[in-house]
Design a protein around this motif. Structure first.
Motif, PDB file in Angstrom:
ATOM      1  N   ALA A  80       0.825  -1.208   0.000  1.00 60.50           N
ATOM      2  CA  ALA A  80       0.000   0.000   0.000  1.00 60.50           C
ATOM      3  C   ALA A  80       0.861   1.261   0.000  1.00 60.50           C
ATOM      4  O   ALA A  80       0.549   2.235  -0.703  1.00 60.50           O
ATOM      5  CB  ALA A  80      -0.934  -0.002   1.208  1.00 60.50           C
ATOM      6  N   LEU A  85       0.786   4.249  -2.766  1.00 62.66           N
ATOM      7  CA  LEU A  85       0.560   5.648  -2.409  1.00 62.66           C
ATOM      8  C   LEU A  85       1.681   6.551  -2.910  1.00 62.66           C
ATOM      9  O   LEU A  85       1.459   7.745  -3.160  1.00 62.66           O
ATOM     10  CB  LEU A  85       0.424   5.784  -0.891  1.00 62.66           C
ATOM     11  CG  LEU A  85      -0.840   5.186  -0.264  1.00 62.66           C
ATOM     12  CD1 LEU A  85      -0.739   5.195   1.254  1.00 62.66           C
ATOM     13  CD2 LEU A  85      -2.082   5.945  -0.715  1.00 62.66           C
ATOM     14  N   ARG A 117      -0.043  10.345  -9.435  1.00 65.49           N
ATOM     15  CA  ARG A 117      -1.404  10.197  -9.956  1.00 65.49           C
ATOM     16  C   ARG A 117      -1.840  11.499 -10.608  1.00 65.49           C
ATOM     17  O   ARG A 117      -1.464  12.584 -10.171  1.00 65.49           O
ATOM     18  CB  ARG A 117      -2.386   9.838  -8.830  1.00 65.49           C
ATOM     19  CG  ARG A 117      -2.150   8.486  -8.220  1.00 65.49           C
ATOM     20  CD  ARG A 117      -3.243   8.148  -7.217  1.00 65.49           C
ATOM     21  NE  ARG A 117      -3.306   9.093  -6.121  1.00 65.49           N
ATOM     22  CZ  ARG A 117      -2.524   9.053  -5.060  1.00 65.49           C
ATOM     23  NH1 ARG A 117      -1.605   8.119  -4.956  1.00 65.49           N
ATOM     24  NH2 ARG A 117      -2.643   9.946  -4.101  1.00 65.49           N
ATOM     25  N   ILE A 135      -7.821   4.697  -3.723  1.00 64.37           N
ATOM     26  CA  ILE A 135      -7.104   5.586  -2.808  1.00 64.37           C
ATOM     27  C   ILE A 135      -8.028   6.735  -2.433  1.00 64.37           C
ATOM     28  O   ILE A 135      -8.736   7.284  -3.282  1.00 64.37           O
ATOM     29  CB  ILE A 135      -5.822   6.126  -3.468  1.00 64.37           C
ATOM     30  CG1 ILE A 135      -4.853   4.974  -3.767  1.00 64.37           C
ATOM     31  CG2 ILE A 135      -5.146   7.170  -2.576  1.00 64.37           C
ATOM     32  CD1 ILE A 135      -3.662   5.388  -4.606  1.00 64.37           C
ATOM     33  N   ARG A 173      -8.513  10.070   0.759  1.00 66.91           N
ATOM     34  CA  ARG A 173      -8.023  10.755   1.964  1.00 66.91           C
ATOM     35  C   ARG A 173      -8.909  10.340   3.137  1.00 66.91           C
ATOM     36  O   ARG A 173     -10.010  10.858   3.313  1.00 66.91           O
ATOM     37  CB  ARG A 173      -8.051  12.267   1.764  1.00 66.91           C
ATOM     38  CG  ARG A 173      -7.079  12.762   0.697  1.00 66.91           C
ATOM     39  CD  ARG A 173      -7.077  14.282   0.592  1.00 66.91           C
ATOM     40  NE  ARG A 173      -6.117  14.742  -0.396  1.00 66.91           N
ATOM     41  CZ  ARG A 173      -6.406  14.940  -1.682  1.00 66.91           C
ATOM     42  NH1 ARG A 173      -7.640  14.717  -2.119  1.00 66.91           N
ATOM     43  NH2 ARG A 173      -5.476  15.353  -2.524  1.00 66.91           N
ATOM     44  N   GLN A 194      -4.259  12.921   4.937  1.00 66.34           N
ATOM     45  CA  GLN A 194      -3.376  11.838   4.502  1.00 66.34           C
ATOM     46  C   GLN A 194      -4.180  10.751   3.798  1.00 66.34           C
ATOM     47  O   GLN A 194      -5.288  10.405   4.205  1.00 66.34           O
ATOM     48  CB  GLN A 194      -2.642  11.252   5.705  1.00 66.34           C
ATOM     49  CG  GLN A 194      -1.514  10.313   5.347  1.00 66.34           C
ATOM     50  CD  GLN A 194      -0.738   9.872   6.580  1.00 66.34           C
ATOM     51  OE1 GLN A 194      -1.123  10.165   7.706  1.00 66.34           O
ATOM     52  NE2 GLN A 194       0.358   9.168   6.359  1.00 66.34           N
ATOM     53  N   GLU A 195      -3.603  10.204   2.739  1.00 67.80           N
ATOM     54  CA  GLU A 195      -4.296   9.208   1.931  1.00 67.80           C
ATOM     55  C   GLU A 195      -4.052   7.796   2.438  1.00 67.80           C
ATOM     56  O   GLU A 195      -3.051   7.508   3.097  1.00 67.80           O
ATOM     57  CB  GLU A 195      -3.839   9.303   0.474  1.00 67.80           C
ATOM     58  CG  GLU A 195      -4.179  10.625  -0.185  1.00 67.80           C
ATOM     59  CD  GLU A 195      -3.567  10.745  -1.560  1.00 67.80           C
ATOM     60  OE1 GLU A 195      -4.094  11.528  -2.372  1.00 67.80           O
ATOM     61  OE2 GLU A 195      -2.549  10.063  -1.826  1.00 67.80           O
ATOM     62  N   GLY A 196      -4.988   6.927   2.093  1.00 64.63           N
ATOM     63  CA  GLY A 196      -4.860   5.513   2.403  1.00 64.63           C
ATOM     64  C   GLY A 196      -5.372   4.688   1.237  1.00 64.63           C
ATOM     65  O   GLY A 196      -6.091   5.191   0.367  1.00 64.63           O
ATOM     66  N   VAL A 197      -4.992   3.418   1.215  1.00 65.54           N
ATOM     67  CA  VAL A 197      -5.496   2.483   0.216  1.00 65.54           C
ATOM     68  C   VAL A 197      -6.640   1.698   0.842  1.00 65.54           C
ATOM     69  O   VAL A 197      -6.499   1.168   1.948  1.00 65.54           O
ATOM     70  CB  VAL A 197      -4.389   1.530  -0.263  1.00 65.54           C
ATOM     71  CG1 VAL A 197      -4.951   0.515  -1.259  1.00 65.54           C
ATOM     72  CG2 VAL A 197      -3.248   2.310  -0.898  1.00 65.54           C
ATOM     73  N   GLY A 218      -2.535   2.546   5.478  1.00 58.97           N
ATOM     74  CA  GLY A 218      -1.746   3.747   5.264  1.00 58.97           C
ATOM     75  C   GLY A 218      -0.362   3.566   5.856  1.00 58.97           C
ATOM     76  O   GLY A 218      -0.052   2.518   6.437  1.00 58.97           O
ATOM     77  N   SER A 248      -0.655   6.478  10.712  1.00 58.16           N
ATOM     78  CA  SER A 248      -1.907   6.989  10.149  1.00 58.16           C
ATOM     79  C   SER A 248      -3.056   6.800  11.137  1.00 58.16           C
ATOM     80  O   SER A 248      -3.222   5.726  11.714  1.00 58.16           O
ATOM     81  CB  SER A 248      -2.228   6.264   8.843  1.00 58.16           C
ATOM     82  OG  SER A 248      -1.193   6.443   7.896  1.00 58.16           O
TER      83      SER A 248
END
Length: 208
Positions: free
Chosen positions: A104, A108, A112, A149, A151, A157-160, A176, A180
């Motif tokens: 992950a 990230l 993109r 993906i 936020r 903060q982004e996560g999968v 994340g 996170s």
């Protein structure tokens, strides 16, 4: 005692089979425990069942039924609790949380295009689909319906997210980087959102 055995077997079946078979097993478990408890109470009307050692056996069975009903309704092994346990077990069997988190974090880190993102239903959070070609072998074995993906953590903060479920129940494995923490805004809608922390930066999220 038979009711307890059947209920435990159905609970195990719910964990093994998962959703949506989980609904059937839960229904059978609830009906079995209710009828079992009713049978014990009706049996206590007879004097022979109110004398030791039958009395102690009946009270033990009734206590077990009540305890199991509690654990499967408002206790730690309710519907979402069992699904969380199942998903955590599947991750462990397919390579572990560490491997999933490493994948992950790599996803990230990839660039993109902002134009490729799409708004969620609430039009509040932008999502980017992770193409199947980028799924790791572990993710493929976990069989999510969709990987994207978003936020979902504090400070944007982004996560999968690995998406599962259908109909009235949807849940996600959320991964994340270490440290996170889920964004509190995600709990504002829907109100019955539940987060299960597996490890640092890895969660199971029941969004509805």
């Amino acid at each position: 005692m038979l009711a307890l055995i059947v209920a435990v077997a159905c609970t195990a079946g719910a964990v093994i089979m998962g959703y949506p078979s989980w609904c059937f097993f839960f229904l059978v478990t609830g009906v079995t425990l209710f009828l079992g408890g009713l049978a014990v109470l009706l049996g206590l009307r007879h004097k022979v069942n109110r004398r030791p050692p039958r009395l102690w056996l009946n009270l033990a069975a009734l206590t077990g039924i009540i305890a199991l009903l509690y654990m499967l309704t408002i206790g730690p092994f309710n519907g979402t609790g069992l699904l969380n346990l199942r998903m955590r077990g599947l991750v462990a069997l397919t390579g572990g949380q560490g491997r999933l988190q490493s994948w992950a974090v790599e996803v990230l880190a990839q660039p993109r295009d902002a134009e490729d993102g799409r708004s969620s239903i609430e039009e509040t959070f932008t999502q980017w689909d992770v193409p199947r070609s980028s799924w790791s072998g572990q993710v493929r074995r976990l069989g999510p319906k969709r990987v994207f993906i978003q936020r979902v953590f504090q400070d944007g903060q982004e996560g999968v997210l690995l998406a599962y479920g259908s109909g009235f129940l949807h849940w996600y494995i959320v991964i994340g980087p270490p440290g996170s923490v889920p964004d509190p805004k995600l709990d504002e809608h829907p109100t019955d959102s539940d987060w299960f922390r597996w490890s640092d930066g890895v969660y199971c999220w029941f969004a509805d």
